[in-house]
Write an enzyme that holds these catalytic residues in place. Structure first.
Site, PDB file in Angstrom:
ATOM      1  CB  SER A  42      -7.561  -0.459  12.978  1.00 15.48           C
ATOM      2  OG  SER A  42      -6.287  -0.933  13.333  1.00 15.48           O
ATOM      3  CB  ALA A  45       1.356  -3.173   6.384  1.00  9.40           C
ATOM      4  CG  PHE A  46       0.371  -2.526   2.442  1.00 14.60           C
ATOM      5  CD1 PHE A  46       1.613  -2.089   2.025  1.00 14.60           C
ATOM      6  CD2 PHE A  46       0.245  -3.817   2.900  1.00 14.60           C
ATOM      7  CE1 PHE A  46       2.704  -2.925   2.053  1.00 14.60           C
ATOM      8  CE2 PHE A  46       1.335  -4.672   2.934  1.00 14.60           C
ATOM      9  CZ  PHE A  46       2.571  -4.220   2.501  1.00 14.60           C
ATOM     10  CE  LYS A  48      -2.955   6.887   7.805  1.00 15.77           C
ATOM     11  NZ  LYS A  48      -2.403   7.009   6.448  1.00 15.77           N
ATOM     12  CG  ASP A 156      -0.741 -10.330   5.830  1.00 16.15           C
ATOM     13  OD1 ASP A 156       0.093 -10.803   6.626  1.00 16.15           O
ATOM     14  OD2 ASP A 156      -1.161  -9.159   5.902  1.00 16.15           O
TER      15      ASP A 156
END
Length: 879
Positions: A42, A45-46, A48, A156
């Site tokens: 997957s 945001a920052f 892979k 987060d």
């Protein structure tokens, strides 16, 4: 005995040599090359995430680009994520095995949890029953309590970052936005001790190599000293032949060096990678080398040959320079060509006129790009393709790059039309090149290809600017990266703008817009960045033969300052002032050339070059189109819809304050847009990744137009500012950005107040509501509406048959308390009736309601639901 032979003995012998003793005393962590990629899992945001394998064991490898973090001023967050995972030894937190790095990337090697994430499970279930939700929330609460007791705030927390183990238990991951209050570098004792457990389990023991990797510096401020060659010497060798061209560097590899070309390429690549790893001055250090690659590809004469060069361009495209090693060893001569081929193929995917090729094949391209062959031996079509390939590596402004002609290889800036013609020829061949290269892609997949940025087809389909022939481009993309290609294009488009910033010192934006007319149908509605970049591109290229004026791309000197791109003209074009992350742009002197562009800008030429017919389809200069303003104003509206769509696809974001807006110019009404999700950054910002803004350029030019700048934008007389990455002291936490995902942000974050562990408990309350209902409580159509719902605490409680139990609603209420000092924590949850049946001490040994049943150990299907819901087609990217 021969000392060499002694040094080869296994360490530990009684008569160990000095080298053997050193090997025992200083064990080394493994190289990332020792891990082979199995498949992508997957992306967030920052970074892979890939499924990797080493020694028969599977790992989840998170890849983060250093350049991304530098440009987004988030290097401290990478360090925080590594430290948080390294310090955490809880059964409810993902275990970190290694923290590895290359010159360009950081690799976090973690345990692979085959059950996927809770977000995927929630998509499948729709919602969880109360018992299931309570168990999951209980385990997450234990994880949060552990983190908070050790000075770590996750910041987060969301279902996407909760992974399911083989036994069905929850483990927290993705500490990319976490806050670690250690206030010092972690040391060996921090890693070796296990303060969370009275009897440490064997699972948390670490080998010496693992410990060393976890306490090593990530190399954001110092070059990586892992090369056999001295990078300074290599760079000086590269620079030794620079006098042959003004403002340029010729290739140090001559025809006589054909036998050592692969090795020379490796040395040059090593040089660039090493320089690239030093963000002390990322713009100055990195981009001088980009010019070298540009000259090697674009300005070498027929006598000195055309050389393909493994430059930082390739590293940016694929991010893992070492992971191509297997391919290079299997075909040494082909190695450099392959890496350059990847860049060429990527450029092909971005070509404006991707038409099926018939007269050009892979062999011709490899021949042309080979350092030991004369490009003049190619057919005309092949030369055109090579010409554009070279321009892919070019570091100059658009008109200079487009004007290059392989047949007349020189720096004459009066050959622009010929350059445009060749670009069109390249476009004719691009589709075939992508198809031809599919066979080469069938070589062993390795991490060299990990960092190719994928895109989403749904976004690509929205990018219908006239300079792209949409259908052909889609076909070309399909061949290279399925599903996620447009993201690369969109990123380019911002980079597009950054090159316009290089044009900035030569072409005035005001005059550009005044001098040219843009037909309304040329301006695609969905993408602000694309339209703006296209217009700027056309302006620069159409004025290639004219005297270069000055332009104003103003940049920030303050941590909280915004970057503004003010484009004003007599015809009331709306002014555009776009908030940008501080380190996204490094200020440059107005007299600096493309050499001073940023690390990302090695790929800037792509968008400029792949739109050669942009000029042809533009109305004549000097004719003012009254519909231009209306069209531009329309461009400033729809991105909110785009951003809304993106927010529903992927939640991981880094937000600026939601009151960020587009400032008005002195000629028009302000057009306001709140900076939204990192998804927007992905589709419209720079190549390096996702900048925390919706439509900024990456470039950064100081300007001589004071009437366009905002008061806090420029400090006159200061051509440079100290990079934040080299400033001493703890990085400021509240730097004007709101980090997190909209639905899960606590009110104190939105209000810009100091925050602590309570933000995680708020997010836990959001997760509890989402588990019970299937949707976050503050979910809405746009992030701004979500923020308003959070601040108003507008919770749509289910009614009737769907009504939550009193205990469940009460638990959500105490967690979603606006006053963070009164918000519930671990103690309150343990006493709450909803959790009365939870055995907190033995929770990790209880049977969970969902236990994964994968087909095999490499099955990643449990991640697919979230990827599908967020339109992430990861099964084929980076192939």
């Amino acid at each position: 005995m021969d000392p060499t032979a002694g040094s080869k003995k296994e360490p530990g012998g009684g008569a160990a040599t000095e080298e053997g003793v050193n090997r025992i005393a200083v064990p080394k962590p493994p190289s990332i090359e020792e891990f082979s990629i199995v498949k992508p899992i997957s992306r967030g945001a920052f970074g892979k995430v890939y499924l990797g394998q080493k020694g028969g064991k599977l790992y989840a490898v998170k890849v983060v680009k250093k350049a991304d973090m530098i440009n987004k001023n988030m290097t401290h967050q990478v360090q925080a994520e590594r430290d948080a995972l390294a310090l955490s030894k809880s059964p409810f937190i993902v275990h970190l095995y290694y923290s590895l790095q290359s010159a360009n990337n950081v690799y976090l090697v973690m345990e692979y949890l085959i059950g996927g994430d809770v977000k995927s499970l929630l998509h499948i279930y729709g919602y969880f029953d109360e018992e299931m939700a309570v168990k999951y929330i209980s385990e997450v609460a234990l994880a949060l309590d552990y983190l908070h007791r050790h000075g770590i705030i996750h910041r987060d927390l969301k279902p996407d970052n909760m992974l399911i183990s083989n036994e069905g238990h929850i483990k927290l991951t993705d500490f990319g936005l976490s806050k670690v209050t250690l206030n010092r570098d972690i040391n060996m004792m921090d890693i070796l001790t296990t303060p969370s457990m009275a009897k440490p389990r064997q699972d948390y023991s670490r080998t010496p190599g693992q410990v060393l990797s976890l306490i090593s510096s990530l190399g954001f401020n110092t070059p990586i000293a892992e090369k056999n060659q001295d990078p300074a010497n290599i760079l000086s060798a590269c620079l030794s032949e620079t006098s042959q061209l003004s403002q340029g560097l010729v290739c140090p590899m001559s025809v006589d060096q054909k036998d050592t070309t692969p090795y020379s390429s490796k040395l040059l690549k090593s040089c660039l990678e090493t320089v690239a790893s030093n963000p002390g001055m990322p713009v100055k250090c990195l981009t001088s080398n980009l010019l070298q690659s540009r000259k090697r590809l674009a300005t070498s004469s027929a006598s000195s040959q055309s050389h393909t060069f493994i430059s930082s361009v390739e590293s940016e495209c694929h991010s893992s320079p070492k992971w191509e090693k297997d391919c290079q060893e299997s075909d040494e001569a082909l190695g450099p060509t392959m890496m350059s081929w990847n860049a060429v193929e990527k450029l092909c995917a971005k070509s404006a006129n991707a038409i099926e090729t018939k007269g050009f094949n892979k062999k011709d391209l490899e021949l042309a790009l080979s350092p030991i062959h004369n490009s003049s031996a190619l057919p005309t079509t092949g030369r055109s393709c090579v010409n554009l390939a070279k321009k892919c590596f070019s570091g100059e402004v658009s008109w200079e790059a487009v004007e290059l002609d392989v047949n007349n290889i020189n720096m004459d800036t009066d050959t622009s039309q010929l350059g445009f013609h060749q670009s069109n020829q390249w476009a004719v061949d691009s589709g075939g090149i992508s198809e031809e290269h599919l066979g080469k892609r069938s070589l062993k997949r390795n991490f060299e290809l990990v960092d190719s940025s994928p895109c989403k087809k749904i976004i690509q389909n929205k990018k219908t600017c006239v300079e792209y022939k949409h259908n052909e481009m889609t076909n070309c993309y399909t061949n290279q990266n399925t599903g996620l290609t447009v993201e690369v294009q969109d990123l380019k488009l911002s980079v597009h703008k950054s090159q316009q910033n290089d044009c900035a010192n030569k072409e005035n934006i005001v005059n550009s817009f005044t001098d040219k007319q843009q037909t309304p149908e040329k301006l695609p509605i969905p993408m602000i960045a694309k339209n703006l970049m296209c217009e700027l591109d056309e302006d620069c290229e159409k004025n290639s033969k004219r005297d270069y004026l000055s332009s104003s791309f103003l940049c920030s000197d303050d941590d909280r300052a915004s970057k503004n791109i003010s484009m004003n003209s007599d015809s009331s074009f709306p002014g555009i002032s776009i908030m940008e992350s501080p380190l996204e742009s490094q200020p440059l002197d107005s007299d600096r050339s493309i050499k001073e562009s940023s690390f990302e800008e090695s790929n800037i030429e792509d968008p400029l070059i792949v739109t050669p017919d942009c000029q042809e389809k533009t109305s004549p200069k000097g004719v003012e189109n009254p519909a231009v303003q209306e069209s531009n104003q329309k461009m400033l509206g729809p991105p909110l819809e785009v951003l809304k769509t993106l927010a529903s696809k992927r939640n991981a974001v880094a937000f600026r304050s939601f009151n960020s807006h587009i400032n008005a110019s002195n000629n028009s009404e302000p057009s306001r847009m709140n900076m939204t999700s990192l998804d927007a950054m992905d589709i419209s910002c720079a190549y390096s990744g996702s900048y925390p803004m919706a439509i900024t350029p990456t470039q950064k030019r100081r300007s001589c137009m004071p009437h366009q700048q905002t008061p806090n934008q420029i400090k006159s007389g200061t051509p440079y500012r100290t990079p934040k990455s080299v400033r001493r002291g703890v990085a400021p936490v509240d730097d004007g950005r709101i980090l997190g995902t909209p639905d899960y942000l606590a009110p104190e974050l939105l209000l810009g107040r100091a925050h602590g562990p309570a933000v995680d408990w708020w997010a836990l309350g959001v997760c509890l509501f989402e588990f019970l209902t299937g949707i976050p409580p503050f979910n809405d159509e746009t992030p701004q509406q979500v923020f308003q719902n959070i601040l108003k605490r507008d919770i749509p409680w289910p009614e009737g048959e769907e009504k939550l139990s009193d205990n469940a609603q009460s638990a959500v209420e105490i967690l979603l308390t606006i006053d963070d000092t009164k918000r519930a924590g671990m103690k309150e949850l343990k006493r709450h009736p909803l959790f009365s049946d939870v055995d907190w001490e033995n929770l990790q040994h209880q049977t969970m309601p969902f236990i994964p049943q994968p087909d095999d150990e490499t099955d990643t299907s449990y991640f697919e639901a979230r990827n599908t819901a967020q339109h992430l087609t990861v099964s084929g990217f980076s192939l």
